[in-house]
Design a protein around this motif. Sequence first.
Motif, PDB file in Angstrom:
ATOM      1  N   ASP A  60      -4.641  16.653 -14.475  1.00 56.34           N
ATOM      2  CA  ASP A  60      -3.204  16.802 -14.229  1.00 56.34           C
ATOM      3  C   ASP A  60      -2.638  15.420 -13.896  1.00 56.34           C
ATOM      4  N   PRO A  61      -1.902  14.814 -14.814  1.00 54.37           N
ATOM      5  CA  PRO A  61      -1.419  13.449 -14.594  1.00 54.37           C
ATOM      6  C   PRO A  61      -0.196  13.339 -13.672  1.00 54.37           C
ATOM      7  N   HIS A  62       0.311  14.450 -13.163  1.00 55.01           N
ATOM      8  CA  HIS A  62       1.459  14.385 -12.256  1.00 55.01           C
ATOM      9  C   HIS A  62       1.027  13.821 -10.909  1.00 55.01           C
ATOM     10  N   VAL A  63       1.784  12.832 -10.425  1.00 50.52           N
ATOM     11  CA  VAL A  63       1.450  12.178  -9.162  1.00 50.52           C
ATOM     12  C   VAL A  63       2.713  12.022  -8.311  1.00 50.52           C
ATOM     13  N   ASN A  64       2.472  11.775  -7.046  1.00 52.55           N
ATOM     14  CA  ASN A  64       3.537  11.353  -6.147  1.00 52.55           C
ATOM     15  C   ASN A  64       3.044  10.103  -5.436  1.00 52.55           C
ATOM     16  N   LEU A  65       3.948   9.126  -5.315  1.00 52.31           N
ATOM     17  CA  LEU A  65       3.656   7.895  -4.601  1.00 52.31           C
ATOM     18  C   LEU A  65       4.571   7.841  -3.393  1.00 52.31           C
ATOM     19  N   ALA A  66       4.000   7.659  -2.218  1.00 47.22           N
ATOM     20  CA  ALA A  66       4.792   7.588  -0.991  1.00 47.22           C
ATOM     21  C   ALA A  66       4.583   6.233  -0.335  1.00 47.22           C
ATOM     22  N   TYR A  67       5.673   5.502  -0.180  1.00 51.65           N
ATOM     23  CA  TYR A  67       5.674   4.192   0.474  1.00 51.65           C
ATOM     24  C   TYR A  67       6.380   4.334   1.813  1.00 51.65           C
ATOM     25  N   TYR A  68       5.865   3.655   2.829  1.00 56.71           N
ATOM     26  CA  TYR A  68       6.507   3.690   4.136  1.00 56.71           C
ATOM     27  C   TYR A  68       6.388   2.330   4.799  1.00 56.71           C
ATOM     28  N   LYS A  99     -10.326  10.307  -8.505  1.00 60.49           N
ATOM     29  CA  LYS A  99      -8.903  10.243  -8.847  1.00 60.49           C
ATOM     30  C   LYS A  99      -8.705  10.205 -10.353  1.00 60.49           C
ATOM     31  N   PHE A 100      -9.625   9.594 -11.085  1.00 62.28           N
ATOM     32  CA  PHE A 100      -9.482   9.545 -12.538  1.00 62.28           C
ATOM     33  C   PHE A 100      -9.762  10.907 -13.161  1.00 62.28           C
ATOM     34  N   ASP A 101     -10.722  11.655 -12.616  1.00 59.08           N
ATOM     35  CA  ASP A 101     -10.927  13.033 -13.074  1.00 59.08           C
ATOM     36  C   ASP A 101      -9.667  13.852 -12.841  1.00 59.08           C
ATOM     37  N   GLU A 102      -9.069  13.677 -11.661  1.00 59.93           N
ATOM     38  CA  GLU A 102      -7.855  14.415 -11.317  1.00 59.93           C
ATOM     39  C   GLU A 102      -6.704  14.037 -12.241  1.00 59.93           C
ATOM     40  N   LEU A 103      -6.555  12.748 -12.561  1.00 61.69           N
ATOM     41  CA  LEU A 103      -5.479  12.310 -13.449  1.00 61.69           C
ATOM     42  C   LEU A 103      -5.659  12.838 -14.868  1.00 61.69           C
ATOM     43  N   HIS A 104      -6.899  12.988 -15.307  1.00 61.79           N
ATOM     44  CA  HIS A 104      -7.140  13.550 -16.639  1.00 61.79           C
ATOM     45  C   HIS A 104      -6.824  15.042 -16.661  1.00 61.79           C
ATOM     46  N   THR A 148       0.840  -1.195   0.000  1.00 64.59           N
ATOM     47  CA  THR A 148       0.000   0.000   0.000  1.00 64.59           C
ATOM     48  C   THR A 148       0.871   1.240   0.000  1.00 64.59           C
ATOM     49  N   CYS A 149       0.537   2.171  -0.869  1.00 62.60           N
ATOM     50  CA  CYS A 149       1.227   3.454  -0.886  1.00 62.60           C
ATOM     51  C   CYS A 149       0.170   4.554  -0.880  1.00 62.60           C
ATOM     52  N   MET A 150       0.613   5.755  -0.652  1.00 62.06           N
ATOM     53  CA  MET A 150      -0.284   6.906  -0.762  1.00 62.06           C
ATOM     54  C   MET A 150      -0.007   7.582  -2.100  1.00 62.06           C
ATOM     55  N   MET A 151      -1.026   7.660  -2.945  1.00 64.73           N
ATOM     56  CA  MET A 151      -0.924   8.349  -4.230  1.00 64.73           C
ATOM     57  C   MET A 151      -1.487   9.756  -4.065  1.00 64.73           C
ATOM     58  N   THR A 152      -0.694  10.743  -4.411  1.00 62.89           N
ATOM     59  CA  THR A 152      -1.135  12.132  -4.337  1.00 62.89           C
ATOM     60  C   THR A 152      -1.380  12.654  -5.741  1.00 62.89           C
ATOM     61  N   THR A 153      -2.574  13.215  -5.930  1.00 59.30           N
ATOM     62  CA  THR A 153      -2.960  13.836  -7.196  1.00 59.30           C
ATOM     63  C   THR A 153      -3.369  15.271  -6.908  1.00 59.30           C
ATOM     64  N   ARG A 154      -3.584  16.035  -7.978  1.00 60.85           N
ATOM     65  CA  ARG A 154      -4.003  17.434  -7.822  1.00 60.85           C
ATOM     66  C   ARG A 154      -5.408  17.604  -8.403  1.00 60.85           C
ATOM     67  N   ARG A 155      -6.294  18.181  -7.585  1.00 60.54           N
ATOM     68  CA  ARG A 155      -7.653  18.478  -8.052  1.00 60.54           C
ATOM     69  C   ARG A 155      -7.621  19.657  -9.026  1.00 60.54           C
ATOM     70  N   ALA A 156      -8.714  19.861  -9.739  1.00 67.47           N
ATOM     71  CA  ALA A 156      -8.813  20.964 -10.691  1.00 67.47           C
ATOM     72  C   ALA A 156      -8.656  22.315 -10.012  1.00 67.47           C
ATOM     73  N   ASP A 157      -9.032  22.416  -8.715  1.00 70.77           N
ATOM     74  CA  ASP A 157      -8.896  23.687  -8.000  1.00 70.77           C
ATOM     75  C   ASP A 157      -7.499  23.879  -7.413  1.00 70.77           C
TER      76      ASP A 157
END
Length: 148
Positions: free
Chosen positions: A83-91, A76-81, A38-47
Motif C-alpha cells: 500500500d503506497p499511501h503514506v502520511n508524513l508528519a513534521y513537527y 517499510k519497503f514491503d509495506e510501500l509495495h 526528521t519526520c515521521m512516515m506512516t505506512t500501512r502493514r499488510a494486516d
Amino acid sequence: MSSIDTAKNTSNQVNAEKNVPLERKLDDLYKLIDGIKTCMMTTRRADGYLVSRPMYTRNRTPAADIWFIGNNQSQKFDELHTDPHVNLAYYNGSTQEWVSVSGVAKVVNDDELVKTLYTPDCKTWFGDLGDGIHDGSTSDPRISLVCE
C-alpha cells in the motif's frame, strides 16, 4: 502528492483553501519544513495496522517533492509495495509548527540520484556488513529512494 495540511502554532492554517496552485503549496511546504529534517512516515502493514518511523528528508529535486533514502530490505519497503499511501508528519517543537502531508509514495532505484541525495551520514543507517558489497556506500544494493 494528494494533500498538504499545515499549521503554525496550531491555529493559523496555511493553504487550507482548495484553489491554491500546487506549486505554491509546495513552496509553502518547503518554507515550513526547512530546518525540520526528521519526520515521521506512516505506512500501512499488510494486516491493516499503521506503522510510523522517523525518516530524514533529503533535498527537493525536479523529479519529486520529498525524498528519503532507505534500506530496501526493511519492512517499510514491503509495506510501500503493499500500500503506497503514506502520511508524513513534521513537527518543530521550538516554534510549535507542524505539517502533515499525505500522498502516494514511490520507490525509486536510480544510482545517479542516490549519489546526488546521499550524504556521509547515510552510512550510519546501513552499516558495513564486511562483504565488500553491503558497505553503506552509494553503491550498496540495499539503498533505495522513496519519494512523494
